[in-house]
Design a protein around this motif. Structure first.
Motif, mmCIF file in Angstrom:
data_model
loop_
_atom_site.group_PDB
_atom_site.id
_atom_site.type_symbol
_atom_site.label_atom_id
_atom_site.label_comp_id
_atom_site.label_asym_id
_atom_site.label_seq_id
_atom_site.Cartn_x
_atom_site.Cartn_y
_atom_site.Cartn_z
ATOM 1 N N LEU A 18 3.342 -0.936 2.313
ATOM 2 C CA LEU A 18 1.953 -0.856 2.776
ATOM 3 C C LEU A 18 1.231 0.273 2.053
ATOM 4 N N ARG A 19 1.864 1.414 2.014
ATOM 5 C CA ARG A 19 1.243 2.579 1.365
ATOM 6 C C ARG A 19 0.967 2.315 -0.107
ATOM 7 N N LYS A 20 1.916 1.679 -0.782
ATOM 8 C CA LYS A 20 1.735 1.400 -2.208
ATOM 9 C C LYS A 20 0.651 0.355 -2.447
ATOM 10 N N ARG A 21 0.624 -0.684 -1.615
ATOM 11 C CA ARG A 21 -0.418 -1.706 -1.773
ATOM 12 C C ARG A 21 -1.815 -1.116 -1.567
ATOM 13 N N TRP A 24 -2.345 4.539 -1.382
ATOM 14 C CA TRP A 24 -2.538 5.762 -0.617
ATOM 15 C C TRP A 24 -1.342 6.673 -0.790
ATOM 16 N N SER A 25 -1.594 7.952 -0.642
ATOM 17 C CA SER A 25 -0.497 8.918 -0.619
ATOM 18 C C SER A 25 0.137 8.896 0.768
ATOM 19 N N GLN A 26 1.283 9.527 0.891
ATOM 20 C CA GLN A 26 1.918 9.642 2.203
ATOM 21 C C GLN A 26 1.001 10.398 3.157
ATOM 22 N N ILE A 68 -3.531 -1.487 10.581
ATOM 23 C CA ILE A 68 -3.957 -1.188 9.204
ATOM 24 C C ILE A 68 -3.588 -2.342 8.286
ATOM 25 N N ALA A 69 -2.363 -2.848 8.424
ATOM 26 C CA ALA A 69 -1.930 -3.976 7.585
ATOM 27 C C ALA A 69 -2.831 -5.191 7.806
ATOM 28 N N TYR A 74 -2.857 -7.761 4.977
ATOM 29 C CA TYR A 74 -1.447 -7.856 4.608
ATOM 30 C C TYR A 74 -0.667 -8.366 5.819
ATOM 31 N N PRO A 75 -0.861 -9.649 6.169
ATOM 32 C CA PRO A 75 -0.214 -10.171 7.387
ATOM 33 C C PRO A 75 1.310 -10.150 7.326
ATOM 34 N N ASP A 76 1.877 -10.241 6.125
ATOM 35 C CA ASP A 76 3.336 -10.199 6.006
ATOM 36 C C ASP A 76 3.884 -8.866 6.502
ATOM 37 N N LEU A 77 3.185 -7.789 6.181
ATOM 38 C CA LEU A 77 3.625 -6.464 6.633
ATOM 39 C C LEU A 77 3.308 -6.259 8.112
#
Length: 92
Positions: A18-21, A24-26, A68-69, A74-77
């Motif tokens: 999710l973060r990579k898509r 965003w940073s951590q 957020i997803a 991003y329904p898969d996440l």
């Protein structure tokens, strides 16, 4: 027990994915969901621990991750983040 570990690993990968898509940073992801560790650790350390499997998000944080997803389509996440919540409800 094996199932729980596999699910946990899947959850850890989903947080990272999710973060990579979102690119965003951590720190940014942590701020978006309002993480702040019990020992006053910063947002990025909490997200890092989730991604590495050292800790698991609380049910409240799983809800935030799913929102957020969903918001960013991003329904898969979102499904992965909701799965532990459904299991928890089913066992009560």
């Amino acid at each position: 027990m094996l199932r729980e570990k596999r699910t946990s690993a899947e959850l850890n990968r989903a947080v990272c994915e999710l973060r990579k898509r979102l690119q965003w940073s951590q720190e940014q992801l942590g701020q978006a969901i309002g993480t702040y560790g019990k020992r006053r650790t910063s947002d990025h350390m909490t997200i890092s621990r989730w991604e590495r499997g050292m800790r698991a998000p609380s049910p409240a944080k799983l809800v935030m991750l799913a929102r957020i997803a969903t918001k960013y389509r991003y329904p898969d996440l979102a499904t992965i983040f909701r799965a532990p919540l459904k299991r928890e409800v089913a066992t009560k």
